[in-house]
Design a protein around this motif. Structure first.
Motif, PDB file in Angstrom:
ATOM      1  N   HIS A  94     -31.279  10.618 -37.431  1.00 21.27           N
ATOM      2  CA  HIS A  94     -31.189  12.243 -37.956  1.00 21.27           C
ATOM      3  C   HIS A  94     -31.816  12.659 -37.486  1.00 21.27           C
ATOM      4  CE1 HIS A  94     -26.715  12.072 -38.350  1.00 21.27           C
ATOM      5  NE2 HIS A  94     -27.115  10.831 -39.014  1.00 21.27           N
ATOM      6  N   VAL A  95     -33.351  12.520 -38.150  1.00 22.19           N
ATOM      7  CA  VAL A  95     -34.328  13.432 -38.072  1.00 22.19           C
ATOM      8  C   VAL A  95     -35.148  13.398 -36.876  1.00 22.19           C
ATOM      9  CG1 VAL A  95     -36.579  12.978 -39.327  1.00 22.19           C
ATOM     10  CG2 VAL A  95     -35.140  12.717 -40.577  1.00 22.19           C
ATOM     11  N   ARG A  96     -35.164  12.750 -36.177  1.00 25.14           N
ATOM     12  CA  ARG A  96     -35.598  13.019 -34.387  1.00 25.14           C
ATOM     13  C   ARG A  96     -34.658  14.176 -33.995  1.00 25.14           C
ATOM     14  NH1 ARG A  96     -36.180   7.828 -34.513  1.00 25.14           N
ATOM     15  NH2 ARG A  96     -34.249   6.875 -33.474  1.00 25.14           N
ATOM     16  N   ALA A  97     -32.905  13.977 -34.358  1.00 24.63           N
ATOM     17  CA  ALA A  97     -32.562  15.209 -33.229  1.00 24.63           C
ATOM     18  C   ALA A  97     -32.733  17.014 -34.065  1.00 24.63           C
ATOM     19  CB  ALA A  97     -31.292  15.024 -33.722  1.00 24.63           C
ATOM     20  N   VAL A  98     -33.244  16.572 -35.495  1.00 25.00           N
ATOM     21  CA  VAL A  98     -33.042  17.917 -35.707  1.00 25.00           C
ATOM     22  C   VAL A  98     -34.269  18.094 -35.390  1.00 25.00           C
ATOM     23  CG1 VAL A  98     -33.288  18.819 -38.115  1.00 25.00           C
ATOM     24  CG2 VAL A  98     -32.053  17.535 -38.744  1.00 25.00           C
ATOM     25  N   LEU A  99     -35.462  17.333 -35.640  1.00 23.16           N
ATOM     26  CA  LEU A  99     -36.773  18.164 -34.564  1.00 23.16           C
ATOM     27  C   LEU A  99     -36.804  18.234 -34.119  1.00 23.16           C
ATOM     28  CD1 LEU A  99     -39.129  15.440 -36.934  1.00 23.16           C
ATOM     29  CD2 LEU A  99     -38.706  17.755 -36.809  1.00 23.16           C
ATOM     30  N   GLU A 100     -36.496  17.681 -32.970  1.00 22.16           N
ATOM     31  CA  GLU A 100     -36.111  18.484 -31.169  1.00 22.16           C
ATOM     32  C   GLU A 100     -35.402  20.187 -31.141  1.00 22.16           C
ATOM     33  OE1 GLU A 100     -36.778  17.909 -27.446  1.00 22.16           O
ATOM     34  OE2 GLU A 100     -37.396  16.485 -28.552  1.00 22.16           O
ATOM     35  N   ALA A 101     -34.070  19.710 -32.191  1.00 19.05           N
ATOM     36  CA  ALA A 101     -33.037  21.556 -31.975  1.00 19.05           C
ATOM     37  C   ALA A 101     -33.981  21.918 -32.833  1.00 19.05           C
ATOM     38  CB  ALA A 101     -32.256  21.250 -32.418  1.00 19.05           C
ATOM     39  N   PHE A 102     -34.991  21.414 -33.653  1.00 17.55           N
ATOM     40  CA  PHE A 102     -36.511  22.653 -34.281  1.00 17.55           C
ATOM     41  C   PHE A 102     -36.584  23.136 -33.032  1.00 17.55           C
ATOM     42  CE2 PHE A 102     -40.348  24.053 -36.369  1.00 17.55           C
ATOM     43  CZ  PHE A 102     -39.426  24.808 -37.097  1.00 17.55           C
ATOM     44  N   ARG A 103     -37.020  22.048 -32.642  1.00 20.36           N
ATOM     45  CA  ARG A 103     -39.110  22.035 -31.538  1.00 20.36           C
ATOM     46  C   ARG A 103     -38.472  23.233 -30.205  1.00 20.36           C
ATOM     47  NH1 ARG A 103     -40.310  20.455 -26.329  1.00 20.36           N
ATOM     48  NH2 ARG A 103     -38.770  18.687 -26.817  1.00 20.36           N
ATOM     49  N   GLU A 104     -36.984  22.986 -29.936  1.00 21.64           N
ATOM     50  CA  GLU A 104     -35.552  23.858 -28.664  1.00 21.64           C
ATOM     51  C   GLU A 104     -35.549  25.096 -29.013  1.00 21.64           C
ATOM     52  OE1 GLU A 104     -35.751  23.534 -25.408  1.00 21.64           O
ATOM     53  OE2 GLU A 104     -36.532  21.675 -25.448  1.00 21.64           O
ATOM     54  N   ALA A 105     -35.543  25.744 -30.826  1.00 22.32           N
ATOM     55  CA  ALA A 105     -35.060  26.706 -30.789  1.00 22.32           C
ATOM     56  C   ALA A 105     -36.844  27.453 -30.891  1.00 22.32           C
ATOM     57  CB  ALA A 105     -34.477  26.714 -31.546  1.00 22.32           C
ATOM     58  N   LYS A 107     -39.486  27.009 -29.753  1.00 18.48           N
ATOM     59  CA  LYS A 107     -40.332  26.347 -28.440  1.00 18.48           C
ATOM     60  C   LYS A 107     -40.120  28.673 -27.498  1.00 18.48           C
ATOM     61  CE  LYS A 107     -40.488  24.353 -24.027  1.00 18.48           C
ATOM     62  NZ  LYS A 107     -40.645  23.292 -22.633  1.00 18.48           N
ATOM     63  N   PRO A 108     -39.335  29.581 -27.633  1.00 19.02           N
ATOM     64  CA  PRO A 108     -39.591  30.766 -26.891  1.00 19.02           C
ATOM     65  C   PRO A 108     -40.457  31.536 -27.509  1.00 19.02           C
ATOM     66  CG  PRO A 108     -36.936  30.118 -26.904  1.00 19.02           C
ATOM     67  CD  PRO A 108     -38.161  29.143 -27.730  1.00 19.02           C
ATOM     68  N   VAL A 109     -39.599  31.274 -29.237  1.00 18.82           N
ATOM     69  CA  VAL A 109     -40.917  32.435 -30.002  1.00 18.82           C
ATOM     70  C   VAL A 109     -42.180  31.864 -29.856  1.00 18.82           C
ATOM     71  CG1 VAL A 109     -40.624  33.063 -32.681  1.00 18.82           C
ATOM     72  CG2 VAL A 109     -38.733  32.767 -31.256  1.00 18.82           C
ATOM     73  N   ALA A 110     -42.872  31.073 -29.795  1.00 20.35           N
ATOM     74  CA  ALA A 110     -43.888  30.450 -30.149  1.00 20.35           C
ATOM     75  C   ALA A 110     -44.755  30.987 -28.377  1.00 20.35           C
ATOM     76  CB  ALA A 110     -43.916  29.023 -30.081  1.00 20.35           C
ATOM     77  N   GLU A 111     -44.215  30.542 -27.874  1.00 18.27           N
ATOM     78  CA  GLU A 111     -44.163  31.100 -26.041  1.00 18.27           C
ATOM     79  C   GLU A 111     -44.984  32.355 -26.172  1.00 18.27           C
ATOM     80  OE1 GLU A 111     -41.510  29.240 -23.576  1.00 18.27           O
ATOM     81  OE2 GLU A 111     -42.365  27.578 -23.160  1.00 18.27           O
ATOM     82  N   GLU A 112     -43.784  33.436 -26.316  1.00 22.22           N
ATOM     83  CA  GLU A 112     -43.858  34.708 -26.933  1.00 22.22           C
ATOM     84  C   GLU A 112     -45.416  35.278 -27.463  1.00 22.22           C
ATOM     85  OE1 GLU A 112     -43.424  38.972 -25.654  1.00 22.22           O
ATOM     86  OE2 GLU A 112     -41.942  36.856 -24.748  1.00 22.22           O
ATOM     87  N   ALA A 113     -45.118  34.142 -28.662  1.00 18.98           N
ATOM     88  CA  ALA A 113     -46.469  34.487 -29.933  1.00 18.98           C
ATOM     89  C   ALA A 113     -47.480  34.298 -28.931  1.00 18.98           C
ATOM     90  CB  ALA A 113     -46.068  33.899 -30.903  1.00 18.98           C
ATOM     91  N   GLY A 114     -46.999  33.274 -28.177  1.00 14.73           N
ATOM     92  CA  GLY A 114     -49.100  33.270 -27.756  1.00 14.73           C
ATOM     93  C   GLY A 114     -49.290  34.294 -26.182  1.00 14.73           C
ATOM     94  N   ARG A 115     -48.340  34.842 -25.708  1.00 10.81           N
ATOM     95  CA  ARG A 115     -48.364  35.464 -24.898  1.00 10.81           C
ATOM     96  C   ARG A 115     -48.742  37.071 -25.745  1.00 10.81           C
ATOM     97  NH1 ARG A 115     -44.178  33.693 -22.664  1.00 10.81           N
ATOM     98  NH2 ARG A 115     -42.427  35.136 -22.949  1.00 10.81           N
TER      99      ARG A 115
END
Length: 157
Positions: A94-105, A107-115
């Motif tokens: 369950h913890v791995r699934a939650v962390l994977e979902a968080f990472r996917e959610a 990721k786009p925001v972090a990439e945009e913040a980097g740009r």
């Protein structure tokens, strides 16, 4: 007395502030209390329900028979251990699934913040270049003869 003994006394006297009236070393006798354990007090309840202390008891020793261990205890313990291991494995999934979902959610925001940060850094660098160019154009450095000296005026000879 040897000189080593005198030097040892001087070294020991550096932080020793107990001296007598004639400024000679005074080491008052210190009463060192004997090592004692905790105070032992035994009280029992009498027929009236009041607690009565029993004097003269130095120690108390309690003897107790261990309860018998049921024959099926080892089997029940093994089953419990297996259930705990399964629950921990399920929790880890369950913890791995939650962390994977968080990472996917995220990721786009972090990439945009980097740009956005990269663009901000580039604009800041360009603005700094313009500011340095404008500083030199508006206020060239003054010649030394026009600089204001610090301190009192110098005397001319």
């Amino acid at each position: 007395m040897r000189s080593d003994d005198i030097l040892t006394q001087i070294d020991q006297a550096l932080d020793d502030w107990t001296v007598s009236d004639d400024a000679m070393r005074s080491r008052p006798a210190v009463d060192v209390p004997a090592e004692r354990g905790p105070e032992t007090s035994v009280q029992i309840m009498d027929e009236a329900g009041e607690w009565q202390e029993i004097p003269g008891i130095g120690s108390v020793e309690i003897q107790m028979d261990e309860p018998p261990i049921p024959d099926d205890f080892a089997e029940k313990w093994a089953r419990l251990s297996k259930r705990i291991a399964r629950a921990e494995a399920e929790r880890a999934r369950h913890v791995r699934a939650v962390l994977e979902a968080f990472r996917e959610a995220v990721k786009p925001v972090a990439e945009e913040a980097g740009r956005t940060l990269a663009e901000l850094a580039a604009r800041t660098a360009r603005a700094a270049e313009h500011a340095r160019a404008d500083d030199y154009a508006l206020a060239p450095p003054r010649p030394a003869r026009l600089a204001i000296p610090y301190g009192p005026a110098r005397r001319r000879h």
